[in-house]
Design a protein around this motif. Structure first.
Motif: not given
Length: 309
Positions: A73-74, A76-77
């Motif tokens: 997730y990180l 991707k951010q």
């Protein structure tokens, strides 16, 4: 992102029979995906990635790993390439954790369990670095010095309750506990609840990361319920009871075992009367869906409290 995470007192009725105060460090509220100690252990690692202009992160974990989901997730951010070295062969039906990680853009590379055991050896890491020369490698669970630095903040954020006596945390590795013990005052002690079956290897890991703190912590090894991601009915029953009392969900792999252990030891008289105890909610709620699929049960059903038949 909720930082610092809230420190809340649990309902007085839960501690009153034992003449203690019970508090909870709500790291589960930091973020719906990168909650708990996973955020803590990734925080400074990701700052290092940014500082040194890496464009690729590589890390390790299993099919239900909170760390894998958080890292994906990180990345991707922050628009980073992401590779996960995944323990075990690829299943025909992948876990919800891996599905979400793939959707976030992680490249999942499945390796045998025997190969995975080499994940911390210099030779294996050198080979990975050669294969992925632009990658910043984060060990399983974020268990490095930067990850430990992040975990120190679990305790420093409890400064408003400086006279607490005990702080507890669930442990898959020793990294989170190693960070926490560094910030304890002389009268305070940390307790790690080991969620894996086996000998007390967590103590060795804590002492490797944070030497000279052996008097500041102890490990409880009897609450693994059969091993990692395994359970007994009394664990699920306890989690439902706790949710009914507090409206706070626990996960069955980590936090459920920690909280069960604390309440069991309260009944056993481990904690002196008058103690102030902080239980650390390390997040991990994303793992509930995969756990329920694996075992065919609902942990928090809306209308009943029984296993599916």
């Amino acid at each position: 992102m909720v930082i610092p995470s809230p420190l809340e007192r649990l309902p007085e009725k839960l501690g009153k029979p034992f003449d203690v105060e019970l508090w909870i460090k709500r790291d589960d509220l930091i973020h719906p995906v990168i909650s708990g100690n996973k955020y803590r252990k990734l925080k400074y690692n990701l700052l290092e990635v940014n500082k040194n202009n890496f464009n690729h992160v590589l890390t390790f974990g299993g099919a239900h790993s909170n760390h894998i989901a958080s890292t994906a997730y990180l990345c991707k951010q922050f628009d980073l390439k992401c590779t996960g070295i995944i323990r075990g062969e690829e299943a025909k039906q992948i876990s919800p954790t891996l599905k979400a990680s793939l959707e976030a853009g992680m490249d999942c590379q499945y390796v045998s369990r025997s190969e995975y055991r080499n994940k911390n050896t210099p030779t294996y890491l050198e080979a990975l670095q050669t294969k992925y020369p632009s990658a910043y490698i984060i060990p399983e669970g974020g268990a490095n010095e930067l990850g430990i630095k992040g975990c120190e903040e679990i305790v420093t954020e409890c400064k408003d309750l400086t006279d607490f006596d005990f702080i507890t945390v669930d442990c898959g590795t020793g990294a989170t506990l190693a960070g926490m013990v560094r910030q304890l005052q002389p009268h305070q002690k940390a307790i790690g609840v080991q969620v894996l079956k086996g000998q007390d290897f967590i103590s060795n890991e804590v002492e490797d990361f944070s030497p000279n703190y052996s008097d500041k912590f102890e490990i409880w090894t009897a609450y693994h319920f059969g091993g990692y991601a395994k359970f007994q009915p009394e664990l699920i029953q306890f989690m439902r009871w706790f949710y009914d009392q507090t409206s706070i969900k626990l996960d069955p792999i980590y936090t459920g075992k920690q909280f069960y252990a604390v309440f069991d030891q309260l009944k056993n008289g481990f904690f002196p009367k008058g103690s102030r105890i902080i239980l650390t909610h390390t997040g991990g709620l994303q793992g509930i869906e995969g756990f329920e699929e694996r075992y065919g049960l609902e942990i928090y059903p809306n209308e009943h409290r029984r296993y599916k038949k």
